[in-house]
Design an enzyme around this catalytic site. Structure first.
Site, short mmCIF file in Angstrom:
data_model
loop_
_atom_site.label_atom_id
_atom_site.label_comp_id
_atom_site.label_asym_id
_atom_site.label_seq_id
_atom_site.Cartn_x
_atom_site.Cartn_y
_atom_site.Cartn_z
N LEU A 166 22.79 55.16 25.90
CA LEU A 166 22.60 56.22 26.89
C LEU A 166 21.22 56.10 27.54
CD1 LEU A 166 24.14 59.21 24.89
CD2 LEU A 166 25.27 57.61 26.44
N PRO A 167 21.00 56.82 28.66
CA PRO A 167 19.74 56.62 29.37
C PRO A 167 18.47 57.01 28.60
CG PRO A 167 21.38 57.68 30.79
CD PRO A 167 21.95 57.64 29.41
N THR A 201 16.96 53.28 24.64
CA THR A 201 15.51 53.32 24.44
C THR A 201 15.07 54.78 24.56
OG1 THR A 201 15.27 51.15 25.46
CG2 THR A 201 13.29 52.48 25.27
N LYS A 208 9.96 48.53 20.75
CA LYS A 208 10.55 48.37 22.08
C LYS A 208 9.58 48.89 23.16
CE LYS A 208 13.50 48.40 25.55
NZ LYS A 208 13.80 47.21 26.32
N LYS A 225 10.32 56.02 32.51
CA LYS A 225 10.57 56.75 31.26
C LYS A 225 9.91 56.04 30.08
CE LYS A 225 13.98 55.42 29.07
NZ LYS A 225 15.12 54.94 28.31
#
Ligand code: NAD
Length: 296
Positions: free
Chosen positions: A65-66, A96, A171, A246
């Site tokens: 998902l975003p 992420t 990440k 983000k």
């Protein structure tokens, strides 16, 4: 054959699900966008009518998902799936998100007796399609051993970097470096072009010199330099500018949490924020080059 509930079939999740299907696994798929579900069904997946419906009979749940809020809502929200995850299922979130949210969701899942991994990926949409992603995994070793064959069907490299949330920290470190490198590569190509150089020749030279990077070789930001790069198709179908924004926000939060100084990461965050304000939030993040070369 593993029965998998796959939730989130966007630019990354779609091709990842396709590779699991190709490897012979049985997928029940769900996305809020019906077209994304239809595309996965065309590859052999079974359409689910909701995230809960996707869980039926699942040995493994994978979400892609975003951002943090989507993951938190999916698992812990009012309509969340936490209480419907089959006993003994393994949960793998590949989105992420903030390390703290990854930990929170994992604690809730493990409190119910199931195992959870945070397994964000690197490699872009091309890596997702080719099944060559890098998985950056946080969580228990035994859970990773269970996940390994599935991650291997979607990726080439698997790094176990620590406990729950550690995959997300690693990440963010990678993406902060990527965000800075892409922005400065755009500046370098714009500078050369302003002096009359051919950006393709400049890129070829940089790709075998010390300025080489994924930004010069794979996702070159100058249109037409690399046929398969998002820049050559109007900056579509890649890693969205606002997703990079983000991630840099998450890196800034993570830095504040431990008092780390990330001056270049913060500068890059501002560049992607400006690119978003210029109307390119939904385009590939390599469109940040437009700040340096607005006419191109
Ligand atoms: P995307 O926006 O293309 O896809 C996300 C999908 O999730 C969409 O199809 C959306 O409809 C769906 N979705 C949202 N909420 C949902 C819900 N509650 N239930 C079901 N589906 C829902 O994003 P993406 O590019 O696929 O990226 C996904 C994640 O992977 C992000 O966290 C991103 O930062 C990360 N990532 C992306 C790339 C890339 O190159 N695109 C590379 C590495 C990591």
């Amino acid at each position: 054959m593993t029965r998998i509930a796959f939730i989130g079939l966007g630019n990354m999740g779609g091709p990842m699900a396709a590779n699991l299907l190709k490897a012979g696994h049985a997928l029940r798929v769900f996305d809020l966008v019906p077209g994304a579900v239809a595309a996965a069904v065309a590859q052999g997946g079974v359409a689910a009518t909701s995230a809960r419906d996707a869980l039926e009979g699942a040995d493994v749940v994978i979400s892609m998902l975003p951002a943090s809020r989507h993951v938190e809502a999916l698992y812990l929200g009012e309509q969340g799936i936490l209480d419907a995850i089959p006993a003994n299922a393994l949960v793998i979130d590949c989105s992420t998100i903030a390390p703290a949210v990854a930990k929170k969701v994992s604690e809730a899942v493990t409190a119910r007796g199931m195992a959870m991994l945070d397994a964000p990926v690197s490699g872009g949409t091309a890596g997702a399609a080719a099944g060559t992603l890098t998985f950056i995994v946080g969580g228990a070793e035994e859970a990773l051993e269970r996940a390994r064959p599935l991650l291997g069907a979607m990726g080439r490299n698997i790094f176990h970097v620590g406990g729950s949330g550690a995959g997300q920290v690693a990440k963010l470190c990678n993406n902060m470096a990527l965000g800075v490198i892409m922005a400065v590569t755009g500046e370098a190509l714009a500078l050369g072009a302003a002096h009359g150089l051919d950006p393709a020749v400049l890129s070829q030279m940089m790709a075998v010199s010390t300025g080489r990077s994924w930004a010069t070789e794979v996702c070159n930001p100058w249109p037409g330099v690399l046929e398969n790069a998002p820049a050559s198709r109007g900056y579509t179908g890649g890693f969205g500018n606002d997703l990079m924004l983000k991630d840099l926000g998450l890196a800034a939060e993570a830095a504040m949490g431990v008092g780390a100084a990330i001056p270049l990461g913060e500068l890059a965050r501002n560049l992607y924020a400006l690119n978003s304000k210029a109307g390119r939030g939904g385009l590939d993040f390599s469109s940040v080059i437009k700040l340096a070369a607005p006419g191109e």
